[in-house]
Design an enzyme around this catalytic site. Structure first.
Site, PDB file in Angstrom:
ATOM      1  N   ASN A   1      -3.168  -0.004   1.677  1.00 34.94           N
ATOM      2  CA  ASN A   1      -3.039   0.399   3.094  1.00 34.94           C
ATOM      3  C   ASN A   1      -4.135   1.377   3.522  1.00 34.94           C
ATOM      4  O   ASN A   1      -4.205   1.752   4.681  1.00 34.94           O
ATOM      5  CB  ASN A   1      -1.649   1.008   3.358  1.00 34.94           C
ATOM      6  CG  ASN A   1      -1.468   2.364   2.700  1.00 34.94           C
ATOM      7  OD1 ASN A   1      -2.149   2.711   1.737  1.00 34.94           O
ATOM      8  ND2 ASN A   1      -0.522   3.144   3.206  1.00 34.94           N
ATOM      9  N   LYS A   2      -4.996   1.783   2.605  1.00 38.54           N
ATOM     10  CA  LYS A   2      -6.042   2.746   2.964  1.00 38.54           C
ATOM     11  C   LYS A   2      -7.216   2.029   3.645  1.00 38.54           C
ATOM     12  O   LYS A   2      -7.254   0.805   3.682  1.00 38.54           O
ATOM     13  CB  LYS A   2      -6.537   3.478   1.720  1.00 38.54           C
ATOM     14  CG  LYS A   2      -5.453   4.114   0.884  1.00 38.54           C
ATOM     15  CD  LYS A   2      -4.985   5.461   1.392  1.00 38.54           C
ATOM     16  CE  LYS A   2      -3.839   5.948   0.534  1.00 38.54           C
ATOM     17  NZ  LYS A   2      -3.342   7.273   0.842  1.00 38.54           N
ATOM     18  N   GLN A   3      -8.186   2.816   4.094  1.00 36.30           N
ATOM     19  CA  GLN A   3      -9.319   2.233   4.829  1.00 36.30           C
ATOM     20  C   GLN A   3     -10.046   1.194   3.978  1.00 36.30           C
ATOM     21  O   GLN A   3     -10.468   0.157   4.485  1.00 36.30           O
ATOM     22  CB  GLN A   3     -10.295   3.333   5.268  1.00 36.30           C
ATOM     23  CG  GLN A   3      -9.779   4.223   6.391  1.00 36.30           C
ATOM     24  CD  GLN A   3      -8.979   5.404   5.878  1.00 36.30           C
ATOM     25  OE1 GLN A   3      -8.404   5.384   4.789  1.00 36.30           O
ATOM     26  NE2 GLN A   3      -8.926   6.453   6.688  1.00 36.30           N
ATOM     27  N   ILE A   4     -10.276   1.496   2.694  1.00 34.15           N
ATOM     28  CA  ILE A   4     -10.779   0.473   1.772  1.00 34.15           C
ATOM     29  C   ILE A   4      -9.840   0.428   0.573  1.00 34.15           C
ATOM     30  O   ILE A   4      -9.159   1.412   0.269  1.00 34.15           O
ATOM     31  CB  ILE A   4     -12.226   0.719   1.296  1.00 34.15           C
ATOM     32  CG1 ILE A   4     -12.298   1.895   0.330  1.00 34.15           C
ATOM     33  CG2 ILE A   4     -13.191   0.871   2.463  1.00 34.15           C
ATOM     34  CD1 ILE A   4     -13.540   1.881  -0.557  1.00 34.15           C
TER      35      ILE A   4
ATOM     36  N   TYR B   1      -5.302   2.520  -2.392  1.00 31.17           N
ATOM     37  CA  TYR B   1      -4.136   1.638  -2.281  1.00 31.17           C
ATOM     38  C   TYR B   1      -4.389   0.695  -1.090  1.00 31.17           C
ATOM     39  O   TYR B   1      -5.150   1.038  -0.186  1.00 31.17           O
ATOM     40  CB  TYR B   1      -2.883   2.517  -2.063  1.00 31.17           C
ATOM     41  CG  TYR B   1      -1.592   1.758  -2.072  1.00 31.17           C
ATOM     42  CD1 TYR B   1      -1.048   1.297  -3.267  1.00 31.17           C
ATOM     43  CD2 TYR B   1      -0.925   1.481  -0.880  1.00 31.17           C
ATOM     44  CE1 TYR B   1       0.122   0.582  -3.274  1.00 31.17           C
ATOM     45  CE2 TYR B   1       0.258   0.758  -0.878  1.00 31.17           C
ATOM     46  CZ  TYR B   1       0.777   0.305  -2.080  1.00 31.17           C
ATOM     47  OH  TYR B   1       1.931  -0.408  -2.090  1.00 31.17           O
TER      48      TYR B   1
END
Ligand code: PLP
Length: 376
Positions: free
Chosen positions: A181-184, A179
């Site tokens: 907002n995750k790191q990638i 998603y």
């Protein structure tokens, strides 16, 4: 007044070009970009297989089902997490059995696991909260002693490690989520990572309508399946992001450093707590969550959040304990007081704006407004 978002993806020309290239082909699904993305993820997690899907929740569901967990089974997990890490058990009528968490990290408190084991316990679902590894040295021996399946919800921890071993590599299977907002990010997406040929094959089949693996198997459905497929467009975006993962993780560590440098003063003045990284952990910074002083209430936290937001600063309480969600209270009869550490962390936690390009000026402003709010 410049507003500062809670999170923000980091997309460059590398990603734009990779996506554009897929759009020039005729294969937008079930194509080679997916295989490449899966390989990159499996490699990074030190796993044999990656099965890319359309969300982290789908990945969790496939693992639970693929491991054969079902009605009559209990799985021990924690209520200080994102709802999906417990919902995935309910999808398969597995009974979640919560234990409380370590107050420093929000990760499962390994000393509480043994007492929760019953003759129905079939597995452990362990979350690497906020990008910080669970204490795998303490968790795995308990699982082994009781013959439990182990699922690692590493959805917040891509690229992190425990004593040098990559997260996602513990237990029967791990998973990551993409998603924005995750790191990638892949927009929406997730992956199952595992060393088991069998589990990987079953997850792949279930993600694709339960299809078999024979070449003429398109209309052969050998098991119950879903459409949890990811597209080649998303996978190409994900691979381009993976190529930048080290740069991204370094930028996030830098952003955490900006806050660490500036917030020390508020620890002394207002008793706030900063994220603690315990020995043995290589962080993959996912969020930056501070806590108001021990004993603070959710009301006090909400006032601080309202003040920050009124000044254009994105922030949020994090996590809202799973056992206190209306539907869990109803179904399982949970009440306040059941998991005091989780509730305390949940009541006091505030996620501050956190993304790769957080600037020193933005960090200054967040800290200035936070100081105002705490002093009010
Ligand atoms: C993000 C996340 C997931 C999966 O989320 P999706 O939105 O389904 O990709 C699962 N568990 C945790 C702890 C997460 O943070």
């Amino acid at each position: 007044m410049q507003s500062i978002p809670l999170s923000q993806p980091d997309i460059t020309d590398r990603e734009r070009l990779a996506v554009a290239k897929v759009l020039e082909t005729t294969q937008l699904a079930l194509g080679p970009r997916i295989t490449a993305f899966e390989q990159a993820l499996a490699d990074r997690a030190g796993r044999k297989h990656g099965v890319a899907v359309n969300s982290g929740t789908s990945a969790l569901h496939l693992i639970v089902r693929g491991l054969g967990l079902g009605e009559g089974d209990e799985v021990i997990t924690t209520p200080f997490s994102f709802i999906a890490s417990t919902n995935c058990l309910l999808f398969e009528r597995v009974r979640p059995v919560f234990v409380d968490v370590d107050p420093r990290t929000g990760n499962i408190d390994p000393s509480l696991i043994e007492a929760a084991v019953t003759e129905r316990t079939a597995g452990l679902l362990v979350v690497d909260v906020f990008g910080q590894s669970a204490d795998w040295d303490a968790v795995m021996p308990v699982a082994e002693r009781h013959g439990l399946k182990v699922i690692e919800d590493s959805c917040e921890a891509l690229g992190g490690a425990w004593k040098g071993r990559p997260l996602g590599s513990f237990g029967d299977a791990g998973c990551f989520a993409f998603y924005p907002n995750k790191q990638i990010t892949t927009g929406e997406g997730g992956v199952v990572v595992t060393d088991s040929d069998e589990l990987a094959a079953v997850c792949r089949s279930m993600s694709n309508q339960g299809r078999g693996t024979t070449p003429d198997g398109w209309l052969q459905h050998v098991r119950l399946g879903y459409n949890y497929r990811i597209s080649d467009i998303s996978a190409a975006l994900g691979t381009a992001q993976m190529e930048r993962l080290d740069e991204i993780l370094a930028a996030r560590a830098g952003a955490a450093g900006l806050y660490n440098e500036r917030l020390g003063d508020l620890v002394g003045r207002f008793g706030i707590e900063l994220p603690a990284v315990v020995d043995g952990v290589t962080m993959s910074w996912f969020v930056y969550v501070i806590r108001l002083a021990e004993g603070s209430t959710a009301d006090q936290r909400d006032k601080v959040i309202a003040h920050l937001r009124s000044k254009g600063i994105g922030c949020s309480n994090y996590f809202a304990p799973i056992h206190l969600q209306p539907f869990y209270r109803e179904q399982f009869g949970y009440a306040e007081g059941d998991f005091p550490v989780t509730e305390s962390l949940g009541a006091r936690g505030i996620a501050l704006p956190f993304f790769n390009k957080l600037s020193p000026t933005q960090a200054d402003r967040v800290v200035a407004v936070l100081t105002e709010a705490l002093g009010a």
